[in-house]
Design an enzyme around this catalytic site. Structure first.
Site, mmCIF file in Angstrom:
data_model
loop_
_atom_site.group_PDB
_atom_site.id
_atom_site.type_symbol
_atom_site.label_atom_id
_atom_site.label_comp_id
_atom_site.label_asym_id
_atom_site.label_seq_id
_atom_site.Cartn_x
_atom_site.Cartn_y
_atom_site.Cartn_z
ATOM 1 N N GLU A 1 0.847 -1.197 0.000
ATOM 2 C CA GLU A 1 0.000 0.000 0.000
ATOM 3 C C GLU A 1 0.883 1.248 0.000
ATOM 4 O OE1 GLU A 1 -3.740 1.939 2.513
ATOM 5 O OE2 GLU A 1 -2.313 0.658 3.564
ATOM 6 N N LYS B 1 -9.752 2.522 -2.407
ATOM 7 C CA LYS B 1 -9.995 2.073 -1.035
ATOM 8 C C LYS B 1 -11.368 2.524 -0.569
ATOM 9 C CE LYS B 1 -7.424 1.967 3.356
ATOM 10 N NZ LYS B 1 -6.175 2.473 3.995
ATOM 11 N N CYS C 1 -5.941 -2.596 2.591
ATOM 12 C CA CYS C 1 -5.681 -2.405 4.016
ATOM 13 C C CYS C 1 -6.939 -2.420 4.885
ATOM 14 C CB CYS C 1 -4.884 -1.121 4.222
ATOM 15 S SG CYS C 1 -4.062 -1.035 5.838
#
Length: 336
Positions: free
Chosen positions: A86, A164, A207
């Protein structure tokens, strides 16, 4: 480090080749990186994947060099798919996201445009004939900044783009406070791509997305994913507590492989840089459908290599058919 190793591991050096049956994993060293190579089956349907765990700095050119090095290393190890961490092109800091942000291509576009990071990913995917899950980088579009993952197939075609969905806004007393929403906007879609005969359907999250089982369950309901891939950068508060736990939970929930790639840990410097320092947990990991750890590492710079036995996904889903046993009369998971 903790491993569950049951089979042959091979150590290759520039001088000789030594092979033996071992119960503990072997670490293979080179001048400036480590390769952790795990093999767990003699089945014919094995496919190698590589997790690229390298340090990230404020120097974008240096970060590009590291990404290039590790993608080439993954290819040399025989990997068919490689995953970057990431935010690999710049510091993981809310103030840094706008500065390092790039205009990224869309999946239906024909060009990567002016994005140096996207061009690097595309070129390496094409040159190395490698599936490249490009971790994530900051993306700018229409006045907004996103945390975005690009996926290129072995021909260099952009096949997926994930923004994300769940922003990392937390405040742990005595631990860490971080608010991605100070500068980032959330994505608005589920993301998966067809990895062909080698991988089948592959789901993508980034994440903090891994903390939301609804996201991966809906991905699996819609696409029947064999793999879920989460580039991530957990920290020294959440990492030791939840990083492995969440990966194993998502693997068991969805009865599939889970892959995570983190930046390598960089200790906080004595002199403060331009941006606040973020210390990553590391520990890039591959988890099998049964929830066992196939391959992992510590916080150091490493390439983690594992062989996936993809028929095990279908085998587990047949043995424990939870997807056929959902109680839609009691609860239901649907897209809005």
């Amino acid at each position: 480090m903790r491993f569950h190793s049951l089979t042959l591991t091979i150590l290759v050096s520039s001088m000789n080749i030594i092979s033996s049956f071992l119960t503990q994993p072997i670490l293979k060293s080179s001048v400036s990186s480590r390769i952790l190579n795990r093999s767990f089956s003699t089945a014919l349907e094995m496919t190698k994947v590589g997790l690229c765990q390298f340090p990230v700095s404020e120097d974008k050119l240096r970060n590009h060099e590291m990404a290039s090095k590790y993608l080439k290393l993954a290819s040399q190890e025989g990997c068919k798919l490689a995953v970057l961490p990431e935010i690999w092109n710049g510091p993981y800091a809310t103030a840094a996201f706008p500065e390092y942000a790039e205009v990224l291509p869309s999946v239906d576009g024909n060009s990567v445009g002016d994005s140096a990071s996207a061009r690097l990913l595309q070129q390496h995917a094409s040159d190395l004939k490698l599936w490249v899950v490009g971790g994530s980088i900051s993306e700018k579009e229409d006045g907004k900044i996103y945390n975005t993952c690009l996926v290129f197939d072995p021909s260099g075609k952009l096949v997926a783009k994930h923004r994300k969905a769940h922003l990392f806004d937390i405040d742990v007393p005595g631990g860490i406070t971080f608010r991605e929403s100070d500068t980032l906007s959330p994505g608005e879609s589920l993301t998966a791509f067809d990895g062909g005969e080698e991988f089948g359907m592959v789901g993508i999250g980034i994440c903090y997305d891994i903390r939301f089982p609804e996201y991966s369950l809906l991905l699996n309901k819609k696409y029947k994913c064999n793999l879920l891939i989460y580039p991530g950068a957990f920290n020294l508060t959440t990492g030791p507590a939840h990083w492995e736990l969440l990966q194993r939970a998502r693997a068991v929930d969805n009865q599939c492989y889970v892959l995570t790639a983190s930046p390598a840990r960089v200790e906080e410097p004595k002199t403060q840089g331009k941006y606040p320092h973020y210390t990553a947990w590391g520990h890039s990991t591959v988890v099998a459908p049964w929830g066992d750890i196939l391959a992992t590492t510590d916080e150091s710079e490493s390439l983690v290599v594992a062989e996936l036995d993809l028929p095990k996904v279908q085998s587990m889903r047949q043995s424990i058919p939870t997807f056929k046993q959902k109680r839609d009369d009691l609860y239901r998971l649907e897209e809005p």
